[in-house]
Each structure stands twice: as C-alpha cells, then as structure tokens.
Scaffold this motif. Structure first.
Motif, PDB file in Angstrom:
ATOM      1  N   LYS A 188       0.827  -1.201   0.000  1.00  8.12           N
ATOM      2  CA  LYS A 188       0.000   0.000   0.000  1.00  8.12           C
ATOM      3  C   LYS A 188       0.864   1.255   0.000  1.00  8.12           C
ATOM      4  CE  LYS A 188      -3.761  -2.231   2.602  1.00  8.12           C
ATOM      5  NZ  LYS A 188      -4.622  -2.163   3.814  1.00  8.12           N
ATOM      6  N   LEU A 189       0.308   2.332  -0.528  1.00 11.08           N
ATOM      7  CA  LEU A 189       0.979   3.625  -0.569  1.00 11.08           C
ATOM      8  C   LEU A 189       0.340   4.562   0.441  1.00 11.08           C
ATOM      9  CD1 LEU A 189       3.167   5.176  -2.265  1.00 11.08           C
ATOM     10  CD2 LEU A 189       1.252   6.125  -3.568  1.00 11.08           C
ATOM     11  N   TYR A 190       1.183   5.231   1.250  1.00  6.72           N
ATOM     12  CA  TYR A 190       0.702   6.132   2.298  1.00  6.72           C
ATOM     13  C   TYR A 190       1.332   7.508   2.115  1.00  6.72           C
ATOM     14  CZ  TYR A 190      -0.764   1.855   4.736  1.00  6.72           C
ATOM     15  OH  TYR A 190      -1.359   0.662   5.066  1.00  6.72           O
ATOM     16  N   ASN A 191       0.602   8.552   2.505  1.00  6.79           N
ATOM     17  CA  ASN A 191       1.197   9.883   2.518  1.00  6.79           C
ATOM     18  C   ASN A 191       1.962  10.094   3.810  1.00  6.79           C
ATOM     19  OD1 ASN A 191      -0.716  10.529   4.494  1.00  6.79           O
ATOM     20  ND2 ASN A 191      -2.104  11.512   3.046  1.00  6.79           N
ATOM     21  N   THR A 192       2.598  11.245   3.956  1.00  7.63           N
ATOM     22  CA  THR A 192       3.437  11.482   5.132  1.00  7.63           C
ATOM     23  C   THR A 192       2.623  11.627   6.419  1.00  7.63           C
ATOM     24  OG1 THR A 192       3.448  13.843   4.589  1.00  7.63           O
ATOM     25  CG2 THR A 192       5.317  12.515   3.821  1.00  7.63           C
ATOM     26  N   ALA A 193       1.303  11.785   6.281  1.00  5.24           N
ATOM     27  CA  ALA A 193       0.429  11.847   7.461  1.00  5.24           C
ATOM     28  C   ALA A 193      -0.023  10.465   7.899  1.00  5.24           C
ATOM     29  CB  ALA A 193      -0.779  12.728   7.173  1.00  5.24           C
ATOM     30  N   GLY A 214       4.667  14.517  -4.614  1.00  3.26           N
ATOM     31  CA  GLY A 214       4.999  14.626  -3.201  1.00  3.26           C
ATOM     32  C   GLY A 214       5.777  13.426  -2.706  1.00  3.26           C
ATOM     33  N   VAL A 215       6.032  13.411  -1.406  1.00  3.71           N
ATOM     34  CA  VAL A 215       6.750  12.319  -0.761  1.00  3.71           C
ATOM     35  C   VAL A 215       5.748  11.333  -0.177  1.00  3.71           C
ATOM     36  CG1 VAL A 215       8.342  11.690   1.098  1.00  3.71           C
ATOM     37  CG2 VAL A 215       8.727  13.792  -0.228  1.00  3.71           C
ATOM     38  N   TYR A 216       5.976  10.055  -0.411  1.00  2.08           N
ATOM     39  CA  TYR A 216       5.071   9.009   0.069  1.00  2.08           C
ATOM     40  C   TYR A 216       5.891   7.849   0.637  1.00  2.08           C
ATOM     41  CZ  TYR A 216       1.475  11.443  -2.627  1.00  2.08           C
ATOM     42  OH  TYR A 216       0.608  12.395  -3.123  1.00  2.08           O
ATOM     43  N   TYR A 217       5.182   6.954   1.298  1.00  3.73           N
ATOM     44  CA  TYR A 217       5.780   5.720   1.784  1.00  3.73           C
ATOM     45  C   TYR A 217       4.940   4.558   1.275  1.00  3.73           C
ATOM     46  CZ  TYR A 217       8.466   8.652   4.946  1.00  3.73           C
ATOM     47  OH  TYR A 217       9.318   9.604   5.452  1.00  3.73           O
ATOM     48  N   TYR A 218       5.617   3.520   0.792  1.00  3.88           N
ATOM     49  CA  TYR A 218       4.879   2.315   0.419  1.00  3.88           C
ATOM     50  C   TYR A 218       5.284   1.212   1.379  1.00  3.88           C
ATOM     51  CZ  TYR A 218       9.199   1.371  -2.214  1.00  3.88           C
ATOM     52  OH  TYR A 218      10.509   1.197  -2.591  1.00  3.88           O
ATOM     53  N   ARG A 219       4.298   0.390   1.746  1.00  5.16           N
ATOM     54  CA  ARG A 219       4.511  -0.586   2.808  1.00  5.16           C
ATOM     55  C   ARG A 219       4.092  -1.975   2.362  1.00  5.16           C
ATOM     56  NH1 ARG A 219       1.796   1.104   8.217  1.00  5.16           N
ATOM     57  NH2 ARG A 219      -0.054   0.080   7.379  1.00  5.16           N
ATOM     58  N   LEU A 220       4.982  -2.930   2.579  1.00  6.57           N
ATOM     59  CA  LEU A 220       4.684  -4.331   2.321  1.00  6.57           C
ATOM     60  C   LEU A 220       4.246  -4.973   3.628  1.00  6.57           C
ATOM     61  CD1 LEU A 220       6.621  -6.852   0.173  1.00  6.57           C
ATOM     62  CD2 LEU A 220       6.221  -7.414   2.574  1.00  6.57           C
ATOM     63  N   THR A 250       2.724  -8.588   5.496  1.00  9.03           N
ATOM     64  CA  THR A 250       2.327  -9.993   5.525  1.00  9.03           C
ATOM     65  C   THR A 250       1.884 -10.283   6.958  1.00  9.03           C
ATOM     66  OG1 THR A 250       4.448 -10.957   6.198  1.00  9.03           O
ATOM     67  CG2 THR A 250       4.156 -10.456   3.845  1.00  9.03           C
ATOM     68  N   ASN A 251       1.514 -11.522   7.216  1.00  6.26           N
ATOM     69  CA  ASN A 251       1.112 -11.883   8.575  1.00  6.26           C
ATOM     70  C   ASN A 251       2.271 -11.802   9.552  1.00  6.26           C
ATOM     71  OD1 ASN A 251      -1.544 -12.364   7.836  1.00  6.26           O
ATOM     72  ND2 ASN A 251      -1.160 -14.531   7.370  1.00  6.26           N
ATOM     73  N   GLU A 252       3.518 -11.884   9.017  1.00  6.64           N
ATOM     74  CA  GLU A 252       4.686 -11.939   9.888  1.00  6.64           C
ATOM     75  C   GLU A 252       5.604 -10.728   9.784  1.00  6.64           C
ATOM     76  OE1 GLU A 252       6.697 -15.516   8.892  1.00  6.64           O
ATOM     77  OE2 GLU A 252       5.197 -16.832   9.805  1.00  6.64           O
ATOM     78  N   LYS A 253       5.453  -9.936   8.739  1.00  9.01           N
ATOM     79  CA  LYS A 253       6.451  -8.904   8.481  1.00  9.01           C
ATOM     80  C   LYS A 253       5.809  -7.653   7.906  1.00  9.01           C
ATOM     81  CE  LYS A 253      11.003  -8.117   8.485  1.00  9.01           C
ATOM     82  NZ  LYS A 253      11.853  -8.284   9.665  1.00  9.01           N
ATOM     83  N   MET A 254       6.448  -6.509   8.220  1.00  3.19           N
ATOM     84  CA  MET A 254       6.036  -5.238   7.646  1.00  3.19           C
ATOM     85  C   MET A 254       7.297  -4.448   7.298  1.00  3.19           C
ATOM     86  SD  MET A 254       3.613  -2.242   9.283  1.00  3.19           S
ATOM     87  CE  MET A 254       2.290  -3.422   9.560  1.00  3.19           C
ATOM     88  N   LEU A 255       7.412  -4.047   6.030  1.00  2.27           N
ATOM     89  CA  LEU A 255       8.558  -3.283   5.545  1.00  2.27           C
ATOM     90  C   LEU A 255       8.059  -2.062   4.804  1.00  2.27           C
ATOM     91  CD1 LEU A 255      10.666  -6.220   4.021  1.00  2.27           C
ATOM     92  CD2 LEU A 255      11.075  -5.084   6.211  1.00  2.27           C
ATOM     93  N   SER A 256       8.784  -0.955   4.887  1.00  2.00           N
ATOM     94  CA  SER A 256       8.363   0.257   4.185  1.00  2.00           C
ATOM     95  C   SER A 256       9.559   0.970   3.572  1.00  2.00           C
ATOM     96  CB  SER A 256       7.619   1.196   5.134  1.00  2.00           C
ATOM     97  OG  SER A 256       8.475   1.663   6.163  1.00  2.00           O
ATOM     98  N   LYS A 257       9.288   1.736   2.511  1.00  2.00           N
ATOM     99  CA  LYS A 257      10.302   2.538   1.810  1.00  2.00           C
ATOM    100  C   LYS A 257       9.664   3.858   1.398  1.00  2.00           C
ATOM    101  CE  LYS A 257      13.872  -0.412   1.222  1.00  2.00           C
ATOM    102  NZ  LYS A 257      15.297  -0.152   1.451  1.00  2.00           N
ATOM    103  N   LYS A 258      10.550   4.849   1.182  1.00  2.00           N
ATOM    104  CA  LYS A 258      10.094   6.168   0.767  1.00  2.00           C
ATOM    105  C   LYS A 258      10.212   6.324  -0.747  1.00  2.00           C
ATOM    106  CE  LYS A 258      12.624   9.754   1.859  1.00  2.00           C
ATOM    107  NZ  LYS A 258      13.277  10.817   2.681  1.00  2.00           N
ATOM    108  N   VAL A 259       9.276   7.056  -1.344  1.00  3.68           N
ATOM    109  CA  VAL A 259       9.322   7.336  -2.781  1.00  3.68           C
ATOM    110  C   VAL A 259       8.908   8.787  -3.014  1.00  3.68           C
ATOM    111  CG1 VAL A 259       6.965   6.488  -3.131  1.00  3.68           C
ATOM    112  CG2 VAL A 259       8.529   6.645  -5.072  1.00  3.68           C
TER     113      VAL A 259
END
Length: 377
Positions: free
Chosen positions: A323-328, A357-363, A365-374
């Motif tokens: 999913k893609l999230y904004n900075t808020a 703008g600046v966003y964060y996308y997040r992966l 799963t049931n066991e893991k959560m990772l995010s990066k900035k774009v």
C-alpha cells in the motif's frame, strides 16, 4: 561455452545462470553501450580481466571465430565485449562493479555496438548514410560492414532481442572525440536517445543515460575541451549523468585510456548506476539477499513520475499487501493485494495518478512489515 538465446542454461563450475526465452526476467538487467573507440575498448586485456562472475553476460554483437563466439548469443562477459579484436572497455568494469554490489539473484547483461572514429551522427537513424564514408580506410569500413553498415539498427535489433529475456535499465555512451568542439553534440545525442526509447517502447526520460568524459585535462587529454560540451547533456536530457574521467590514466596518444584507465572509468560508470539503483558500491554485504529473508527494494526509478518497478522477496508463500501512504500516515492507494509464492517478485505500478509529493509504500504480511520512501514528481 556459448548460450543459446532460445533456451539459455549455462553452468560454470558450481555457478548456474539461466534465462528463459519466453518470459522476461525482471532480475536480468540489460545495459546498452554505444559510441566510438573508447567504448569499443582499446585497453590491453590482462590476466585479471579474463575471469568474470557468470552473472555478468554479454550479448555478442558480431561473429568472432577468434574467440569462438557467434552473434546474437549470450556469453560470460570476458573481454572483448564489442568486436573480435577490441580490448578492455568501460563496459567491462561497469558490469563487474554492478555484480559485486547487486543482490545475488540479479544478473547483468551488456550489448556493445561501437565504431572507432565515428561521429555521433553515425548513430542517427535518419542521417547515418551521410557518414558511412567518413573514413575510407579498411579499419573503419570493416567495422561498418560488421554492423551491416547501420550501427543504430544493429544496436536496436540486439536490444530488442535482449528485451525478450531481460529489462533494459540504462544506456552507456562514450563518444565525442570525433565531434570535438561541436556545440550541437548534446542535441544530437538527445535525438538518438529519444529514438532508442521510442523504438524500444520505453518511456521517455526514464532510462538513465551515462555519458563518459574524454581523457581529462589532468592527464593531458588532447580533446579534453569536449568535456565542457559533454557536461551540458543533463540540461536537455533530465536523466543524463556525466562520468568523470579525472585521474583515469591514458595512452601516449592522449585520446584513448589505457587498461587501468578503463578499469577505473568503468567502475565509475558502475558506481553511478548503483547510486541510481540505490545500492552502495562500497557495502555490498548490506544489500545481499537470500531466500530466507523478507526484503523490499526502493522504487526504480526514484523519483518516479509514472511507471516504477518495485521488487520484494519472501521466504515462504504468503498473502501480500502493498500500500501507498502519505506522510500523514493516510492510505492513498493499494498497489497489491494477493497471495504470492516464495522467492523474488517484481511488479510495475503506474504512479501517474498520484499527486506529486513524498510518500511511503509498505509491504505487509502476517509476519512482516517493511516500508520505503518514494518521491513522485
């Protein structure tokens, strides 16, 4: 040992490299190389240059009986990487530098079509015929003959073949000596760059163009003044990057690099590409991946204005949400929501409808959560 393009399976010792002809592999990164004699390669090939990681491959441009290679087939990238009797070139240590830092599941391939002594116009598909007789000497005419007297079309044909099994990630250029003092050189390069992107169905200004300087003035380069013109290239091609030749040693002619100069210049091409891919050439261990860990790559390219590629790895089959999230912290859009198998995955997503703008996308799963900035521009 040669690799058939129709069914690619090469084993060297304990290393296996494979490419399937019917499926484009997003982890097979292709780079197109063109220009004149310095891109052909004029450096003496040493013993240290004759061993290469099998993950680095070359799509042979011409038939070469002296090195047992046939055109349009893939081989381990042992020099020469252009034509049969060329030497070490920037493409050699460009690819080696990438392989040393990229994750082990990523392979690199180069396609090198260069003509010593040629003006940049020889790669312009609309006017190249006017430059076929630039030099009457056999060395020039033989080079043209090996490319069916149309270097651009030869490069394009090989590039299309490479696209069947991999993804073109960048274009390397080293040319300018024969256009020294030509203020229109950047515009002429842009024409060829745009033609390549169009003819290969690639989006304008997304693929990086890495252009190397002539032998630098600090080495006594006789054509170093051309570097001021080369430096203007990013002004008309947004994704162009200049590779400095300062300190790269050269031959007595003060035009061609020597072997050490090519190794250093090629390394600089590679380091620039790694920075664009957001890998650290000096810390490859930090970016190594295995099938036992979760990983999420940075969007390529970043910044992105439309389609971007996101790679991720899973140690086991699981349901994935991206999913893609904004900075808020507000969800903007859902990129992916489906079960995925274990291993490496690559997806392409169109960010064109998302406001700049600046966003964060997040992966997730049931066991893991990772995010990066774009950055979307």
């Amino acid at each position: 040992m040669k690799i058939k393009i129709t069914h690619l399976l090469l084993t060297l010792g304990l290393i296996t490299f494979s490419v399937q002809s019917q499926a484009q592999d997003p982890n097979f990164h292709i780079y197109l190389c063109f220009g004149q004699s310095n891109m052909e390669g004029q450096g003496t090939i040493g013993s240290q240059d004759q061993t290469v990681d099998n993950r680095f491959q070359v799509l042979q441009a011409v038939d070469c009986s002296n090195i047992n290679r046939q055109a349009t087939e893939w081989y381990p990238a042992i020099p020469p990487l252009c034509r049969c009797w060329n030497g070490l070139s920037p493409a050699d240590y460009f690819g080696r530098t990438l392989i040393a830092s990229l994750p082990s599941h990523i392979n690199v391939g180069v396609v090198n079509v260069a003509v010593g002594g040629c003006r940049i116009e020889l790669f312009d598909k609309d006017i190249y015929e006017d430059y076929l007789d630039t030099y009457k000497e056999d060395w020039f005419q033989n080079a043209l003959d090996s490319y069916d007297r149309n270097p651009y079309n030869h490069l394009l044909s090989l590039a299309k073949q490479a696209q069947e099994v991999g993804v073109i990630k960048g274009i390397l250029l080293h040319q300018g000596e024969s256009n020294a003092g030509d203020a229109q050189w950047p515009t002429k390069v842009k024409k060829i760059y745009d033609d390549l992107l169009s003819d290969l169905d690639m989006e304008a200004n997304v693929i990086p163009l890495l252009a190397g300087e002539m032998v630098h003035e600090d080495q006594g380069g006789s054509l170093a003044s051309m570097n001021k013109i080369v430096a203007q290239l990013p002004e008309i091609i947004p994704n162009a990057h200049i590779i400095s030749s300062s300190g790269c040693s050269d031959k007595d002619d003060n035009i061609h690099f020597d072997a050490a100069g090519y190794r250093e210049l090629g390394k600089r091409y590679g380091e620039k590409m790694l920075s664009l891919l957001e890998y650290d050439a000096n810390a490859p261990i930090l970016h190594s991946e295995s099938n036992t860990t979760y990983s999420l790559s940075t969007v390529y390219p970043n910044p992105v204005d439309s389609y971007g590629q996101i790679d991720f790895s899973l140690p086991k089959a699981t349901h994935v949400k991206l999913k893609l999230y904004n900075t808020a912290g507000q969800e903007v859009t859902q990129i992916l929501n489906k079960p995925c198998t274990s291993g490496h995955h690559s997806i392409s997503y169109d960010f064109a409808s998302v406001p700049r703008g600046v966003y964060y996308y997040r992966l997730e799963t049931n066991e893991k959560m990772l995010s990066k900035k774009v950055l979307i521009q």
